[in-house]
Design an enzyme around this catalytic site. Structure first.
Site, PDB file in Angstrom:
ATOM      1  N   TRP A 191      47.145  39.382  44.569  1.00  0.00           N
ATOM      2  CA  TRP A 191      46.258  38.428  43.890  1.00  0.00           C
ATOM      3  C   TRP A 191      47.064  37.733  42.799  1.00  0.00           C
ATOM      4  O   TRP A 191      47.779  38.395  42.035  1.00  0.00           O
ATOM      5  CB  TRP A 191      45.042  39.121  43.254  1.00  0.00           C
TER       6      TRP A 191
ATOM      7  N   GLU B 165      44.294  38.057  48.283  1.00  0.00           N
ATOM      8  CA  GLU B 165      42.950  38.010  47.672  1.00  0.00           C
ATOM      9  C   GLU B 165      42.681  36.631  47.092  1.00  0.00           C
ATOM     10  O   GLU B 165      43.365  36.188  46.177  1.00  0.00           O
ATOM     11  CB  GLU B 165      42.863  39.073  46.563  1.00  0.00           C
TER      12      GLU B 165
ATOM     13  N   LYS C 274      40.319  33.543  45.217  1.00  0.00           N
ATOM     14  CA  LYS C 274      39.458  33.473  44.036  1.00  0.00           C
ATOM     15  C   LYS C 274      38.919  32.065  43.864  1.00  0.00           C
ATOM     16  O   LYS C 274      39.491  31.097  44.360  1.00  0.00           O
ATOM     17  CB  LYS C 274      40.251  33.910  42.793  1.00  0.00           C
TER      18      LYS C 274
ATOM     19  N   ASP D 132      36.905  39.730  47.407  1.00  0.00           N
ATOM     20  CA  ASP D 132      36.371  40.302  46.164  1.00  0.00           C
ATOM     21  C   ASP D 132      35.029  39.613  45.944  1.00  0.00           C
ATOM     22  O   ASP D 132      34.972  38.379  45.864  1.00  0.00           O
ATOM     23  CB  ASP D 132      37.350  40.026  45.016  1.00  0.00           C
TER      24      ASP D 132
ATOM     25  N   HIS E 188      34.411  36.677  43.566  1.00  0.00           N
ATOM     26  CA  HIS E 188      35.280  35.505  43.665  1.00  0.00           C
ATOM     27  C   HIS E 188      34.710  34.377  44.510  1.00  0.00           C
ATOM     28  O   HIS E 188      35.445  33.587  45.092  1.00  0.00           O
ATOM     29  CB  HIS E 188      36.643  35.914  44.228  1.00  0.00           C
TER      30      HIS E 188
ATOM     31  N   HIS F 274      37.321  44.133  47.551  1.00  0.00           N
ATOM     32  CA  HIS F 274      37.205  44.560  46.155  1.00  0.00           C
ATOM     33  C   HIS F 274      35.726  44.492  45.828  1.00  0.00           C
ATOM     34  O   HIS F 274      35.156  43.403  45.789  1.00  0.00           O
ATOM     35  CB  HIS F 274      37.969  43.631  45.213  1.00  0.00           C
TER      36      HIS F 274
ATOM     37  N   ASP G 299      32.737  35.949  37.510  1.00  0.00           N
ATOM     38  CA  ASP G 299      33.506  37.115  37.967  1.00  0.00           C
ATOM     39  C   ASP G 299      33.804  38.027  36.780  1.00  0.00           C
ATOM     40  O   ASP G 299      34.933  38.139  36.322  1.00  0.00           O
ATOM     41  CB  ASP G 299      34.814  36.615  38.607  1.00  0.00           C
TER      42      ASP G 299
ATOM     43  N   ASP H 149      33.423  41.303  36.462  1.00  0.00           N
ATOM     44  CA  ASP H 149      33.863  42.673  36.754  1.00  0.00           C
ATOM     45  C   ASP H 149      33.036  43.730  36.031  1.00  0.00           C
ATOM     46  O   ASP H 149      33.579  44.676  35.458  1.00  0.00           O
ATOM     47  CB  ASP H 149      35.362  42.822  36.468  1.00  0.00           C
TER      48      ASP H 149
ATOM     49  N   ASP I  81      36.731  47.308  42.057  1.00  0.00           N
ATOM     50  CA  ASP I  81      37.447  46.457  41.087  1.00  0.00           C
ATOM     51  C   ASP I  81      36.499  46.019  39.978  1.00  0.00           C
ATOM     52  O   ASP I  81      35.830  44.999  40.109  1.00  0.00           O
ATOM     53  CB  ASP I  81      38.051  45.234  41.807  1.00  0.00           C
TER      54      ASP I  81
HETATM   55  C1  RNT Z   1      41.053  39.358  39.486  1.00  0.00           C
HETATM   56  C2  RNT Z   1      41.143  40.049  40.783  1.00  0.00           C
HETATM   57  C3  RNT Z   1      42.131  41.178  40.843  1.00  0.00           C
HETATM   58  C4  RNT Z   1      42.162  42.024  39.599  1.00  0.00           C
HETATM   59  C5  RNT Z   1      42.971  43.290  39.740  1.00  0.00           C
HETATM   60  C6  RNT Z   1      43.288  43.905  38.420  1.00  0.00           C
HETATM   61  O1  RNT Z   1      40.022  38.459  39.434  1.00  0.00           O
HETATM   62  O2  RNT Z   1      39.879  40.511  41.152  1.00  0.00           O
HETATM   63  O3  RNT Z   1      41.890  41.940  41.986  1.00  0.00           O
HETATM   64  O4  RNT Z   1      40.891  42.361  39.169  1.00  0.00           O
HETATM   65  O5  RNT Z   1      44.109  43.034  40.480  1.00  0.00           O
HETATM   66 ZN    ZN Z   2      39.755  41.798  42.829  1.00  0.00          ZN
END
Ligand code: RNT
Ligand code: ZN
Length: 413
Positions: A179, A220, A222, A253, A256, A280, A288, A290, A320
Site C-alpha cells: 500500500w 491495496e 485507496k 480495504d 478505502h 483489510h 477511512d 480505521d 486493519d
Molecule cells: C492505509 C492502509 C494501510 C495501512 C497499514 C498500516 O489507509 O489501509 O493498509 O492501514 O498498512
Molecule cells: Zn489497509
C-alpha cells in the site's frame, strides 16, 4: 443453552458442530500496528504520515519489540480461532543500529519468525512506504525523480525477499501487501504520468519471481487520504487492472471506497477472476478512520460472502484498525473477536437452502427466512466456541484491566 441452540439451528438444516469446526480453522491475520499507533521500531522520531492517523493518547503503548511481543501474547490469549500475525517493514528488529529501509534483510525479521514459530502462528508482511524522509511531496513509487522511485523499489524488493523467506520457513505463503499513499491534496495537472510511473515501478519489483508457495503478492487500493484528498495514484481501477494483468492479487480495504460501496459485494466479483482475494477489515466512520471493527452489518455481510462461497482459504482475512484513544489491547481484542463472531454467524446459515430460494425466485420465503435467522440463539453457540478453545467469555475485559494495572501502567508516557 448450547444444546438448545443446536436444536434450533438443526431445524433449519444448520449443523452447529460443523460450524464450530470450520470457524476454528479460518486464518485471520492480526495487524501488529494496533499495539503502538503505527509507529514501529525505527526510532527516527518521524510522525505517522501518508494520509493516515491514529488519534488519541491513551497511556501504555508498546515501545519495543519485547513490549509489543508481550502485548501480542496477551491479546492472542483473548482471541479464538486460527491466528496469523501481520507485520510491517517498520517493525524490523535491529540491535539498536539504524537500518535503512532499502537494506532490510530476512535477518531483521528472524526474532519475529522465532516468536511466531514458538506459538504456531504464521506471518504476513507489508512494506512501509510512509513515515519516512524519502517520501517526497507525498510520493514514493510514482515520484517523478527516478532516484526516489529507485529507493522505494529497492525497499519493496527487500520486503518481498523477506516475505518469501518467511513463507518458506513457515511452510505457508506469506502475504506481501503493498500500500502506498502517493497522491495529491489538490487538483492534479497530470493523472496519467504518476500511474504510468507506478505501473513501471511495480513491474520492476515483480520482475523478481518467487514461488507462490512462499509469497502471495497483493496491491491495496485507496480512495483518498488526509491531506491527499484530490487524487490517489493507486486507485481501485488501477490496481485491479494491474493485478489482473500481472497475475498477482488485489487487497480490498473496506475503508478505502465511497461510503455506499460494499466490499462484501466486491469479494464475489473478484472471486470470479482471481484465485485469491486479500482483505483489510476495518471500520470507516465518515472516512477511512480505521475505527475498531464492531459486530455490525458491513462486517457480517463480508463474512457471509466468504463463507457461502466456501472461500475461507481463498480470501485472506486481515484486520486493519488503530485506535489510540482507548486501551489498545481491548481495541485489538474487540475487533478480532468480532471478526470471529461474524465468521461463526455466517457459518450458522443454511446457505444451500437460501441459494435455492433465490434460484427459484422464491423471494418472499427468502426474505422471511433471512429475517428469522437474525433472532436465532447465536450467543449460545459463540459462548460454546470460546469455551471449547479455552478463551475467556464475557469477562475477558477484566483480564485486560488486570494487564493494564500490572503491565501497561508501568510504562512511562
Ligand atoms: C492505509 C492502509 C494501510 C495501512 C497499514 C498500516 O489507509 O489501509 O493498509 O492501514 O498498512
Ligand atoms: Zn489497509
Amino acid at each position: 443453552m448450547y444444546s438448545e441452540a443446536q436444536k434450533a439451528y438443526a431445524k433449519l438444516g444448520v449443523d452447529t458442530e460443523e460450524a464450530l469446526r470450520r470457524c476454528a480453522a479460518i486464518p485471520v491475520s492480526l495487524h501488529c500496528w494496533q499495539g503502538d499507533d503505527v509507529i514501529g521500531f525505527e526510532n527516527t522520531g518521524e510522525a505517522l504520515s501518508g494520509g493516515i492517523q491514529a488519534t488519541g493518547n491513551y497511556p501504555g503503548k508498546a515501545r519495543s519489540p519485547a513490549e509489543l511481543m508481550a502485548d501480542l501474547d496477551f491479546v492472542f490469549s483473548l482471541i479464538p480461532g486460527s491466528k496469523r500475525l501481520n507485520l510491517h517493514a517498520m517493525y524490523a528488529i535491529s540491535d539498536g543500529a539504524a537500518i535503512e529501509r532499502d537494506k532490510l534483510t530476512p535477518a531483521h525479521f528472524a526474532p519475529w519468525l522465532a516468536w511466531a514459530k514458538n506459538r504456531g502462528v504464521d506471518i504476513d508482511m507489508n512494506p512501509t512506504l510512509f513515515s519516512h524522509p524519502m517520501v517526497k511531496n507525498g510520493l514514493t513509487l510514482s515520484h517523478p525523480d527516478k532516484a526516489i522511485r529507485d529507493y522505494w523499489i529497492r525497499h519493496v524488493k527487500a520486503c518481498r525477499e523477506i516475505a518469501a523467506s518467511i513463507g518458506k520457513a513457515q511452510g505457508s505463503p506469506c502475504l506481501n501487501n503493498i500500500w502506498i499513499a502517493d497522491g495529491l491534496k489538490d487538483t492534479p495537472a497530470d493523472r496519467l504520468g504518476p500511474r504510468e510511473r507506478l505501473r513501471d515501478s511495480l513491474d520492476e519489483i515483480f520482475a523478481v519471481k518467487y514461488d507462490k508457495a512462499y509469497i502471495i503478492d497483493a496491491v491495496e487500493s485507496k480512495l483518498f487520504g488526509i491531506g491527499l484528498e484530490a487524487y490517489t495514484v493507486g486507485s481501485s481501477e488501477f490496481y485491479l487492472a494491474y493485478a489482473a494483468t500481472r497475475g498477482i492479487n488485489a487487497l480490498l480495504d473496506n475503508g478505502h471506497f465511497h461510503p455506499t460501496e460494499k466490499v462484501a459485494d466486491k469479494i464475489p466479483a473478484l472471486l470470479a477472476f482471481f484465485d485469491k482475494v486479500a482483505l483489510h477489515i476495518t471500520r470507516g466512520v465518515h472516512w477511512d478512520s480505521d475505527h475498531v471493527v464492531l459486530f455490525e452489518d458491513e462486517l457480517k455481510e463480508i463474512a457471509i460472502e466468504i463463507i457461502r462461497n466456501h472461500a475461507e482459504h481463498r480470501v485472506l482475512i486481515g484486520l486493519d484498525y488503530f485506535d489510540a484513544s482507548i486501551n489498545r489491547l481491548a481495541a485489538w481484542a474487540v475487533g478480532a473477536r468480532n471478526a470471529q463472531k461474524a465468521l461463526l454467524s455466517a457459518l450458522l446459515m443454511p446457505h444451500e437452502t437460501l441459494r435455492h430460494l433465490q434460484d427459484a425466485a422464491e423471494n418472499t420465503r427468502l426474505m422471511v427466512c433471512l429475517e428469522e435467522l437474525k433472532t436465532l440463539p447465536f450467543g449460545a453457540v459463540w459462548d460454546e466456541y470460546l469455551a471449547r478453545q479455552n478463551i475467556a467469555g464475557a469477562d475477558w475485559f477484566q483480564r485486560v484491566e488486570e494487564y493494564e494495572r500490572t503491565v501497561l501502567s508501568k510504562r512511562a508516557a
